[in-house]
Design a protein around this motif. Structure first.
Motif, PDB file in Angstrom:
ATOM      1  N   GLU A 290       0.838  -1.205   0.000  1.00  0.00           N
ATOM      2  CA  GLU A 290       0.000   0.000   0.000  1.00  0.00           C
ATOM      3  C   GLU A 290       0.872   1.253   0.000  1.00  0.00           C
ATOM      4  OE1 GLU A 290      -3.327   2.011  -0.569  1.00  0.00           O
ATOM      5  OE2 GLU A 290      -3.271  -0.185  -0.493  1.00  0.00           O
TER       6      GLU A 290
ATOM      7  N   ARG B 291       2.204   2.528  -3.336  1.00  0.00           N
ATOM      8  CA  ARG B 291       1.272   3.223  -4.238  1.00  0.00           C
ATOM      9  C   ARG B 291       1.530   4.722  -4.277  1.00  0.00           C
ATOM     10  NH1 ARG B 291      -4.759   1.327  -3.441  1.00  0.00           N
ATOM     11  NH2 ARG B 291      -4.916   2.496  -5.359  1.00  0.00           N
TER      12      ARG B 291
ATOM     13  N   TYR C  32      -2.883  -6.535  -5.718  1.00  0.00           N
ATOM     14  CA  TYR C  32      -2.181  -5.358  -6.221  1.00  0.00           C
ATOM     15  C   TYR C  32      -1.757  -5.489  -7.673  1.00  0.00           C
ATOM     16  CZ  TYR C  32      -2.283  -3.380  -1.604  1.00  0.00           C
ATOM     17  OH  TYR C  32      -2.711  -2.838  -0.418  1.00  0.00           O
TER      18      TYR C  32
ATOM     19  N   LEU D  40      -0.731  -1.513  -8.610  1.00  0.00           N
ATOM     20  CA  LEU D  40       0.455  -0.934  -7.995  1.00  0.00           C
ATOM     21  C   LEU D  40       1.514  -0.508  -8.998  1.00  0.00           C
ATOM     22  CD1 LEU D  40       2.100  -0.235  -5.515  1.00  0.00           C
ATOM     23  CD2 LEU D  40       2.754  -2.634  -5.353  1.00  0.00           C
TER      24      LEU D  40
END
Length: 96
Positions: free
Chosen positions: A31, A34, A61, A65
């Motif tokens: 995360e 990102r 992802y 991503l």
């Protein structure tokens, strides 16, 4: 003369993440990637968990991503995991 990566606007970063049974930490790490500028060229997750606990998180992802998100399995060995990630990468620089 072939331009070096420093001559280009962006260096293509390959992010290699060795992991084993740390799903929450992997999710947080993915995360956080990102918001990287520039974004990674590719992310390679090398999972040493025999149960493959990182696969579902990694698959979430894919396509979100980076242009490429790869999942690899490995025996439990940080050295082996890093070497597999290096072999699988194709960016200009590798970040662990």
């Amino acid at each position: 003369m072939t331009p070096s990566p420093a001559d280009n606007d962006c260096v293509r970063l390959s992010v290699v993440i060795p992991t084993m049974k740390r799903v929450a930490l992997l999710r947080d790490t993915l995360e956080s990637l990102r918001s990287c500028q520039p974004p990674p060229h590719e992310v390679i997750v090398v999972d040493a968990d025999p149960a493959g606990s990182a696969r579902p998180v990694t698959e979430k992802y894919e396509g979100v991503l980076a242009p490429a998100v790869h999942y690899l399995r490995s025996e439990p060995s940080l050295t082996v995991q890093r070497n597999l990630g290096i072999e699988a990468s194709n960016g200009d620089a590798i970040v662990f």
